[in-house]
Design a protein around this motif. Structure first.
Motif, PDB file in Angstrom:
ATOM      1  N   ALA A 135       9.749   4.827   5.903  1.00  0.00           N
ATOM      2  CA  ALA A 135      11.198   5.175   5.393  1.00  0.00           C
ATOM      3  C   ALA A 135      10.407   4.712   4.230  1.00  0.00           C
ATOM      4  O   ALA A 135      10.038   4.348   3.842  1.00  0.00           O
ATOM      5  N   GLU A 136      11.808   6.102   3.666  1.00  0.00           N
ATOM      6  CA  GLU A 136      12.304   6.549   2.111  1.00  0.00           C
ATOM      7  C   GLU A 136      12.047   5.298   0.891  1.00  0.00           C
ATOM      8  O   GLU A 136      11.557   4.840   0.688  1.00  0.00           O
ATOM      9  N   VAL A 137      12.935   4.061   1.392  1.00  0.00           N
ATOM     10  CA  VAL A 137      13.205   2.878   0.918  1.00  0.00           C
ATOM     11  C   VAL A 137      12.018   1.475   1.425  1.00  0.00           C
ATOM     12  O   VAL A 137      12.062   1.017   0.545  1.00  0.00           O
ATOM     13  N   ASP A 138      11.005   2.103   1.883  1.00  0.00           N
ATOM     14  CA  ASP A 138       9.841   1.221   1.781  1.00  0.00           C
ATOM     15  C   ASP A 138       9.087   1.697   1.071  1.00  0.00           C
ATOM     16  O   ASP A 138       7.685   0.856   0.681  1.00  0.00           O
ATOM     17  N   ARG A 139       9.007   2.933   0.844  1.00  0.00           N
ATOM     18  CA  ARG A 139       7.597   3.116  -0.648  1.00  0.00           C
ATOM     19  C   ARG A 139       7.544   2.149  -1.644  1.00  0.00           C
ATOM     20  O   ARG A 139       8.577   1.489  -2.090  1.00  0.00           O
ATOM     21  N   LYS A 140       6.078   1.402  -2.051  1.00  0.00           N
ATOM     22  CA  LYS A 140       6.140   0.927  -3.184  1.00  0.00           C
ATOM     23  C   LYS A 140       5.671   1.604  -4.577  1.00  0.00           C
ATOM     24  O   LYS A 140       5.038   1.160  -5.619  1.00  0.00           O
ATOM     25  N   PHE A 141       5.362   3.020  -4.300  1.00  0.00           N
ATOM     26  CA  PHE A 141       4.826   4.028  -5.221  1.00  0.00           C
ATOM     27  C   PHE A 141       5.948   4.818  -6.204  1.00  0.00           C
ATOM     28  O   PHE A 141       6.162   5.494  -5.860  1.00  0.00           O
ATOM     29  N   HIS A 142       6.465   4.163  -7.586  1.00  0.00           N
ATOM     30  CA  HIS A 142       7.568   5.253  -8.127  1.00  0.00           C
ATOM     31  C   HIS A 142       7.022   5.595  -9.251  1.00  0.00           C
ATOM     32  O   HIS A 142       8.629   5.905  -9.905  1.00  0.00           O
ATOM     33  N   TRP A 143       5.860   5.336  -9.213  1.00  0.00           N
ATOM     34  CA  TRP A 143       5.997   5.545 -11.146  1.00  0.00           C
ATOM     35  C   TRP A 143       6.014   7.182 -11.032  1.00  0.00           C
ATOM     36  O   TRP A 143       6.418   8.488 -10.160  1.00  0.00           O
ATOM     37  N   PRO A 144       6.281   7.943 -12.062  1.00  0.00           N
ATOM     38  CA  PRO A 144       6.531   9.767 -12.554  1.00  0.00           C
ATOM     39  C   PRO A 144       5.437  10.356 -11.982  1.00  0.00           C
ATOM     40  O   PRO A 144       4.059   9.634 -11.963  1.00  0.00           O
ATOM     41  N   GLN A 145       5.350  11.261 -11.425  1.00  0.00           N
ATOM     42  CA  GLN A 145       4.128  12.354 -10.913  1.00  0.00           C
ATOM     43  C   GLN A 145       2.920  11.633 -12.232  1.00  0.00           C
ATOM     44  O   GLN A 145       3.233  12.790 -13.243  1.00  0.00           O
ATOM     45  N   GLY A 146       1.560  11.883 -11.575  1.00  0.00           N
ATOM     46  CA  GLY A 146       0.970  11.734 -12.347  1.00  0.00           C
ATOM     47  C   GLY A 146       0.326  10.351 -12.339  1.00  0.00           C
ATOM     48  O   GLY A 146       0.001   9.641 -11.574  1.00  0.00           O
ATOM     49  N   ARG A 147      -0.758   9.926 -13.601  1.00  0.00           N
ATOM     50  CA  ARG A 147      -1.494   9.603 -13.586  1.00  0.00           C
ATOM     51  C   ARG A 147      -0.569   7.721 -13.078  1.00  0.00           C
ATOM     52  O   ARG A 147       0.606   7.415 -13.974  1.00  0.00           O
ATOM     53  N   ARG A 148      -1.097   6.513 -12.450  1.00  0.00           N
ATOM     54  CA  ARG A 148      -0.630   5.624 -12.431  1.00  0.00           C
ATOM     55  C   ARG A 148      -0.323   4.665 -13.582  1.00  0.00           C
ATOM     56  O   ARG A 148      -1.060   4.749 -14.474  1.00  0.00           O
ATOM     57  N   PRO A 149       0.790   4.083 -13.963  1.00  0.00           N
ATOM     58  CA  PRO A 149       1.074   3.680 -15.463  1.00  0.00           C
ATOM     59  C   PRO A 149       0.178   1.759 -15.320  1.00  0.00           C
ATOM     60  O   PRO A 149      -0.304   2.016 -13.981  1.00  0.00           O
ATOM     61  N   ASP A 150      -0.323   2.168 -16.336  1.00  0.00           N
ATOM     62  CA  ASP A 150      -1.709   0.608 -16.310  1.00  0.00           C
ATOM     63  C   ASP A 150      -0.938  -0.929 -16.414  1.00  0.00           C
ATOM     64  O   ASP A 150      -1.338  -2.217 -15.236  1.00  0.00           O
ATOM     65  N   ASP A 151       0.571  -0.908 -16.580  1.00  0.00           N
ATOM     66  CA  ASP A 151       1.140  -2.290 -15.990  1.00  0.00           C
ATOM     67  C   ASP A 151       1.841  -2.331 -14.455  1.00  0.00           C
ATOM     68  O   ASP A 151       2.442  -2.922 -13.547  1.00  0.00           O
ATOM     69  N   HIS A 152       1.195  -0.965 -13.769  1.00  0.00           N
ATOM     70  CA  HIS A 152       2.208  -1.096 -12.791  1.00  0.00           C
ATOM     71  C   HIS A 152       1.176  -1.931 -11.380  1.00  0.00           C
ATOM     72  O   HIS A 152      -0.329  -1.756 -11.149  1.00  0.00           O
ATOM     73  N   PRO A 153       1.685  -2.680 -10.716  1.00  0.00           N
ATOM     74  CA  PRO A 153       0.561  -3.512  -9.460  1.00  0.00           C
ATOM     75  C   PRO A 153      -0.644  -2.539  -8.622  1.00  0.00           C
ATOM     76  O   PRO A 153       0.336  -1.115  -8.501  1.00  0.00           O
ATOM     77  N   GLY A 154      -1.865  -2.919  -8.460  1.00  0.00           N
ATOM     78  CA  GLY A 154      -2.465  -2.483  -8.117  1.00  0.00           C
ATOM     79  C   GLY A 154      -2.632  -2.608  -6.284  1.00  0.00           C
ATOM     80  O   GLY A 154      -1.617  -3.447  -5.712  1.00  0.00           O
ATOM     81  N   LEU A 155      -2.880  -3.136  -5.484  1.00  0.00           N
ATOM     82  CA  LEU A 155      -3.526  -3.209  -3.725  1.00  0.00           C
ATOM     83  C   LEU A 155      -3.324  -4.153  -3.719  1.00  0.00           C
ATOM     84  O   LEU A 155      -2.639  -4.559  -3.283  1.00  0.00           O
ATOM     85  N   THR A 156      -3.904  -4.811  -4.247  1.00  0.00           N
ATOM     86  CA  THR A 156      -3.711  -6.136  -3.927  1.00  0.00           C
ATOM     87  C   THR A 156      -2.575  -7.545  -4.008  1.00  0.00           C
ATOM     88  O   THR A 156      -2.247  -7.924  -3.392  1.00  0.00           O
ATOM     89  N   GLU A 157      -1.787  -6.797  -5.391  1.00  0.00           N
ATOM     90  CA  GLU A 157      -0.826  -7.257  -5.764  1.00  0.00           C
ATOM     91  C   GLU A 157       0.297  -6.660  -5.445  1.00  0.00           C
ATOM     92  O   GLU A 157       1.348  -7.401  -5.135  1.00  0.00           O
ATOM     93  N   LEU A 158       0.474  -5.685  -4.501  1.00  0.00           N
ATOM     94  CA  LEU A 158       1.556  -5.308  -3.665  1.00  0.00           C
ATOM     95  C   LEU A 158       0.908  -5.438  -1.774  1.00  0.00           C
ATOM     96  O   LEU A 158       1.995  -5.445  -0.969  1.00  0.00           O
ATOM     97  N   GLY A 159       0.281  -6.112  -2.656  1.00  0.00           N
ATOM     98  CA  GLY A 159       0.255  -7.263  -0.871  1.00  0.00           C
ATOM     99  C   GLY A 159      -0.393  -5.906  -0.187  1.00  0.00           C
ATOM    100  O   GLY A 159       0.021  -5.778   1.473  1.00  0.00           O
ATOM    101  N   LEU A 160      -1.710  -4.892  -0.469  1.00  0.00           N
ATOM    102  CA  LEU A 160      -2.027  -3.775   0.607  1.00  0.00           C
ATOM    103  C   LEU A 160      -3.645  -3.554   1.271  1.00  0.00           C
ATOM    104  O   LEU A 160      -4.126  -2.981   0.880  1.00  0.00           O
TER     105      LEU A 160
END
Length: 160
Positions: A135-160
């Motif tokens: 579902a759209e509400v379950d998305r975890k990747f919300h940065w603007p299109q393009g490079r993931r910001p350096d302060d955005h959590p990685g897969l381990t931090e997101l529990g993925l």
């Protein structure tokens, strides 16, 4: 086999852990541009891929594959994380989120095995990928299109 026509693409093998992590992030950044031609240039001219059940060879086929992929995978955002490495090989796990033409969101989980030539170009890529509708509400990747910001959590931090 790559030739000297292409300039070296650092970091170059043999990879230490820091170089392998950097190579993974550079790949993630390139894929998040969704620029098929730019991404294809990271591979040897005769690179061999297995992507799901599709077998691809060479930059032209890689470019065409990526154009098809991103024409159907809208709002694509990807995170890659190193799994293991040796001197010329890197294994990664990755997750990407995207939506189809109907607006259905997906989270795609996968693993890739990469082999590099001495000039830092990927010569072999094997990818296994599974798609999971979300579902759209379950998305975890919300940065603007393009490079993931350096302060955005990685897969381990997101529990993925």
């Amino acid at each position: 086999m790559n030739t000297q026509i292409d300039p070296p693409r650092p970091p170059l093998p043999p990879f230490d852990r820091a170089d392998a992590i950097k190579k993974v992030r550079l790949a993630e950044d390139a894929w998040n541009t969704r620029d098929a031609q730019r991404v294809a240039l990271a591979y040897t001219r005769d690179s061999r891929w297995r992507n799901r059940a599709e077998f691809i060879q060479g930059r032209e086929e890689i470019d065409a594959f990526l154009r098809r992929k991103w024409a159907k995978e809208h709002d694509y955002r990807l995170i890659k994380e190193i799994w293991a490495h040796d001197t010329h090989r890197i294994a990664v796990r990755f997750v990407y989120e995207w939506r189809d033409d109907s607006g259905q969101w997906f989270r795609s989980h996968g693993n890739e095995n990469w082999a590099f030539d001495d000039h830092g170009y990927m010569a072999v890529r094997h990818a296994s990928i599974n798609d999971h509708a979300i579902a759209e509400v379950d998305r975890k990747f919300h940065w603007p299109q393009g490079r993931r910001p350096d302060d955005h959590p990685g897969l381990t931090e997101l529990g993925l």
